[in-house]
Design an enzyme around this catalytic site. Structure first.
Site, PDB file in Angstrom:
ATOM      1  N   HIS A 180       0.880  -1.186   0.132  1.00  0.00           N
ATOM      2  CA  HIS A 180       0.026  -0.030  -0.160  1.00  0.00           C
ATOM      3  C   HIS A 180       0.941   1.221   0.054  1.00  0.00           C
ATOM      4  CE1 HIS A 180      -0.138  -0.475   4.763  1.00  0.00           C
ATOM      5  NE2 HIS A 180       1.197  -0.556   4.166  1.00  0.00           N
ATOM      6  N   GLN A 207      -2.535   3.537  -5.770  1.00  0.00           N
ATOM      7  CA  GLN A 207      -3.164   4.015  -4.599  1.00  0.00           C
ATOM      8  C   GLN A 207      -2.835   5.678  -4.554  1.00  0.00           C
ATOM      9  OE1 GLN A 207      -2.457   1.965  -0.865  1.00  0.00           O
ATOM     10  NE2 GLN A 207      -4.248   0.464  -1.220  1.00  0.00           N
ATOM     11  N   VAL A 216      -4.668   3.561  12.191  1.00  0.00           N
ATOM     12  CA  VAL A 216      -5.529   4.505  12.605  1.00  0.00           C
ATOM     13  C   VAL A 216      -6.537   4.195  13.579  1.00  0.00           C
ATOM     14  CG1 VAL A 216      -5.699   5.630  10.201  1.00  0.00           C
ATOM     15  CG2 VAL A 216      -7.081   3.782  10.698  1.00  0.00           C
ATOM     16  N   ALA A 261      -5.419  10.435   7.664  1.00  0.00           N
ATOM     17  CA  ALA A 261      -4.948   9.844   6.570  1.00  0.00           C
ATOM     18  C   ALA A 261      -6.023   8.814   5.850  1.00  0.00           C
ATOM     19  CB  ALA A 261      -3.818   8.608   7.100  1.00  0.00           C
TER      20      ALA A 261
END
Ligand code: FA5
Length: 359
Positions: free
Chosen positions: A190, A230, A273, A327
């Site tokens: 990612h 991404q 997160v 984010a």
């Protein structure tokens, strides 16, 4: 071959006659040569090593001195005339060939030109540029990071230690390189390692987007590829809340798709997160009814997001009491699918020009 020895007074008119005939024959034959090959044949016949004039010149050595001088001068003058005639004929043939080429291969500069095929940007590149443009207009900077990444950035500093079950979320392609019995490098799964790279290199406030290719060792289907793109987003400052995250993403979807598209937020889990969410858009194909493209969900997930975990902030040396951040990581192919109505992600990199020429 002439045989002149000892017969000087009788041979003189004979040689003169020979020279005279050579000149006449040479002139007639030369006039009949129409190309370079025939001209070369002419040169060999008269001026070559066994040519008619060369033979006469050789035979002169047998004459007495006075005759040799007179006939030698005449023969050499004839040789010079034949060489000049050869040169003149050679350039006349060249001029004629040039005129023929100009006549037959004439270029009409007034004809319209032939237009070569013009390439175009890949639909993913177009979509990527538009995504970055939308965020740039909201004050985000664009930066990039490496495709081959360290385990430390891709996982560990994002609170995904080795043997943590969350690693299963990202099936990883490891580089064939070992250090101390472990493989520390991988193809990034990612763009989130760039959160760490950006925060390590600058102090808040931070507002960046990071585009890039990602790789996962997974089976492909209508919405999953093993290589995809991404765009990571990161904002860190004082007083940033989840309201800022939602506002930013709503504004982004409005700029990309207009206000009629529906978006949905749901809680999700990402170790880096807290809280974590996923955002989906209504499926362009079934408009929410459920189909093969959306796996009968009615929605297509386009991104994962959340508030940056305080331990990630302290891990890079930020004061987590003072700063907060959000984010997100969005799938570019998914956005392109929604945008252009593409029902299978695998079309993008099958390299079928019939598909690619449509964009
Ligand atoms: C992540 O990759 C997290 N790094 C996202 C994130 C960033 C969360 C920042 C929180 C904060 P996820 O695996 O869900 O999350 O992937 C994010 C998006 O990438 C997906 O919503 C989807 O749009 C796209 N994506 C993921 N896997 C694939 C795949 N195999 N093919 C195409 N697109 C994919």
């Amino acid at each position: 071959m002439l045989s002149l020895k000892g017969a000087w007074s009788a041979e003189m008119p004979l040689v003169q006659d020979q020279l005279h005939r050579i000149e006449e024959d040479a002139a007639r034959d030369l006039a009949a040569t129409a190309d370079e090959a025939a001209l070369e044949g002419w040169r060999v016949a008269y001026l070559g090593r066994r040519g008619r004039l060369t033979q006469v010149l050789r035979g002169l050595s047998a004459l007495v001195e006075e005759e040799r001088r007179n006939l030698g001068a005449a023969a050499n003058q004839l040789k010079q005339r034949l060489e000049d005639a050869h040169e003149a004929h050679h350039s006349a043939l060249g001029d004629a060939a040039l005129r023929t080429t100009m006549r037959e291969g004439r270029l009409d500069v007034t004809l319209p030109g032939v237009r070569g095929p013009i390439g175009r940007l890949h639909p993913i590149t177009q979509t990527l540029r538009d995504i970055l443009g939308a965020f740039a207009s909201m004050g985000f900077q664009v930066t990039e990071g490496p495709e081959i990444e360290w385990d430390r950035y891709n996982f560990e500093m994002l609170r995904i230690p080795a043997d943590h079950p969350a690693r299963d979320l990202w099936d990883t392609l490891w580089m064939d390189y070992e250090r101390d019995g472990v493989r520390p490098m991988l193809l990034r799964t990612h763009t989130s390692p760039n959160q760490i790279r950006v925060m390590e290199s600058q102090e808040p406030p931070v507002r960046v987007v990071v585009p890039g290719k990602c790789y996962r060792y997974e089976a492909t289907d209508a919405t999953h590829e093993w290589m995809f793109h991404q765009v990571e987003g990161l904002a860190v400052d004082e007083n940033i809340s989840i309201g800022d995250l939602k506002g930013t993403l709503y504004e982004f979807t409005k700029r990309m798709f207009g206000s009629e598209r529906r978006v949905r937020f749901r809680t999700d889990y990402f170790p880096f997160v807290e809280p974590g969410v996923e955002m989906a858009m209504d499926c362009f194909n079934c408009r929410g009814g459920g189909c093969r493209t959306c796996g009968n969900q009615g929605w297509i997930e386009i991104l994962g997001a959340g508030m940056v975990h305080p331990e990630v902030l302290t891990g890079v040396g930020y004061d987590a009491e003072r700063y907060t951040g959000f984010a997100f990581g969005m799938g570019v192919e998914r956005i392109a699918m929604l945008r252009y109505g593409i029902e299978d992600i695998r079309h993008f990199f099958a390299n079928d020009l019939r598909f690619l020429r449509q964009f």
